[in-house]
Scaffold this motif. Structure first.
Motif, PDB file in Angstrom:
ATOM      1  N   PRO A  71       0.700  -1.053  -0.108  1.00 39.91           N
ATOM      2  CA  PRO A  71       0.058   0.172  -0.157  1.00 39.91           C
ATOM      3  C   PRO A  71       0.935   1.218  -0.229  1.00 39.91           C
ATOM      4  N   PRO A  72       0.294   2.431  -0.291  1.00 37.57           N
ATOM      5  CA  PRO A  72      -0.778   2.561  -0.981  1.00 37.57           C
ATOM      6  C   PRO A  72      -1.422   2.147  -2.225  1.00 37.57           C
ATOM      7  N   ILE A 108     -11.616  -3.995   6.074  1.00 40.56           N
ATOM      8  CA  ILE A 108     -10.627  -2.935   5.360  1.00 40.56           C
ATOM      9  C   ILE A 108     -10.408  -3.596   4.139  1.00 40.56           C
ATOM     10  N   GLU A 109     -10.315  -2.734   3.112  1.00 44.20           N
ATOM     11  CA  GLU A 109     -10.112  -3.110   1.548  1.00 44.20           C
ATOM     12  C   GLU A 109      -9.016  -2.296   1.009  1.00 44.20           C
ATOM     13  N   GLN A 110      -7.890  -2.970   0.718  1.00 43.42           N
ATOM     14  CA  GLN A 110      -6.683  -2.545   0.340  1.00 43.42           C
ATOM     15  C   GLN A 110      -6.299  -1.211   1.591  1.00 43.42           C
ATOM     16  N   ASP A 111      -6.170  -0.200   1.260  1.00 43.22           N
ATOM     17  CA  ASP A 111      -5.533   0.787   2.458  1.00 43.22           C
ATOM     18  C   ASP A 111      -6.800   1.526   2.532  1.00 43.22           C
ATOM     19  N   ILE A 112      -7.956   1.115   2.763  1.00 40.85           N
ATOM     20  CA  ILE A 112      -9.056   1.986   2.856  1.00 40.85           C
ATOM     21  C   ILE A 112      -9.965   1.324   4.000  1.00 40.85           C
ATOM     22  N   ARG A 120      -2.966   2.246   6.663  1.00 42.35           N
ATOM     23  CA  ARG A 120      -1.756   1.867   7.015  1.00 42.35           C
ATOM     24  C   ARG A 120      -0.957   2.986   7.979  1.00 42.35           C
ATOM     25  N   LEU A 121      -1.412   4.274   7.762  1.00 40.22           N
ATOM     26  CA  LEU A 121      -0.719   5.191   8.636  1.00 40.22           C
ATOM     27  C   LEU A 121      -1.175   5.167  10.271  1.00 40.22           C
TER      28      LEU A 121
END
Ligand SMILES: C[S@@+](CC[C@H](N)C(=O)[O-])C[C@H]1O[C@@H](n2cnc3c(N)ncnc32)[C@H](O)[C@@H]1O
Length: 214
Positions: A32-33, A202-206, A174-175
């Motif tokens: 990610p991102p 959570i999907e990917q970085d969201i 991720r942050l």
């Protein structure tokens, strides 16, 4: 041209359009991102029917354009005056888009209130200090207050019951580790969801929060 040929042609066009982003993502071992086109797909997949959208952090308006296509009404909030002015010119033809200048922590509650009357609401929380990739400078914000996320979530709470369905998408999960700028831990978001009776995923970085009142 038959349907198969049209689909093949469309697939090739899609690959050509996104190949640079895919190549860069591969170079980063798909960490990610994720590229912008993936974020846009996640946003579209989490759209609600008859929904209005709010985006915090307009930036160059690329996501605002997508939201305008899938929603009845989109409000996008930007605190950086030059980015706001640019988006105002660039998106002037999108009649269902309202751009608001100011800090989302000051404006978000009022924007949600304006949308009462729409059956459903979706909110994309993406306002934070970031690097302007075109001007090569920092955008609005300072390190110690880089994300307004806690205040944003607080200001949404008040109006939650006024919509049938609410989807909130929070970018850059991720942050959220309590070690970078003023990002809280992921648990902060989980606790907020529990307190306000949201399901989360959570999907990917969201980070995605969903609440269906009926
Ligand atoms: C990551 S960019 C947004 C990207 C955009 N949503 C997109 O998908 O293309 C973050 C933006 O938030 C803006 N910003 C930073 N702090 C803000 C705040 N407190 N309120 C509103 N906007 C803010 C920055 O100026 C920047 O344009």
């Amino acid at each position: 041209m038959n349907k198969l040929k049209i689909n093949t042609f469309k697939n090739i066009l899609w690959l050509l359009k996104n190949q640079k982003q895919i190549k860069n993502w591969r170079k980063r071992n798909f960490t990610p991102p994720s590229p912008e086109f993936i974020k846009h797909m996640i946003i579209q997949n989490n759209n609600l029917e008859n929904s209005a959208w709010i985006e915090t952090g307009t930036y160059y308006g690329e996501t605002t354009k997508i939201l305008s296509k899938i929603s009845k009404k989109t409000i996008s909030i930007e605190a950086d005056k030059s980015l706001y002015d640019l988006a105002k010119k660039k998106l002037v033809h999108l009649k269902n888009v309202e751009l608001v200048f100011g800090k989302s922590e000051d404006i978000l509650e009022n924007s949600v209130q304006k949308l009462i009357g729409y059956k459903n609401i979706c909110i994309y929380l993406d306002a934070h200090l970031c690097h302007d990739h075109i001007k090569n400078i920092k955008t609005f914000g300072e390190e110690k207050n880089a994300t307004p996320i806690k205040k944003e979530l607080y200001s949404i709470e008040v109006h939650l019951k006024k919509f049938n369905k609410v989807n909130i998408l929070i970018d850059d999960i991720r942050l959220f580790n309590d070690q970078f700028q003023n990002y809280p831990k992921k648990n902060y978001l989980v606790d907020w969801c529990m307190k306000n009776e949201f399901e989360w995923d959570i999907e990917q970085d969201i980070f995605i929060c969903k609440k269906y009142n009926n």
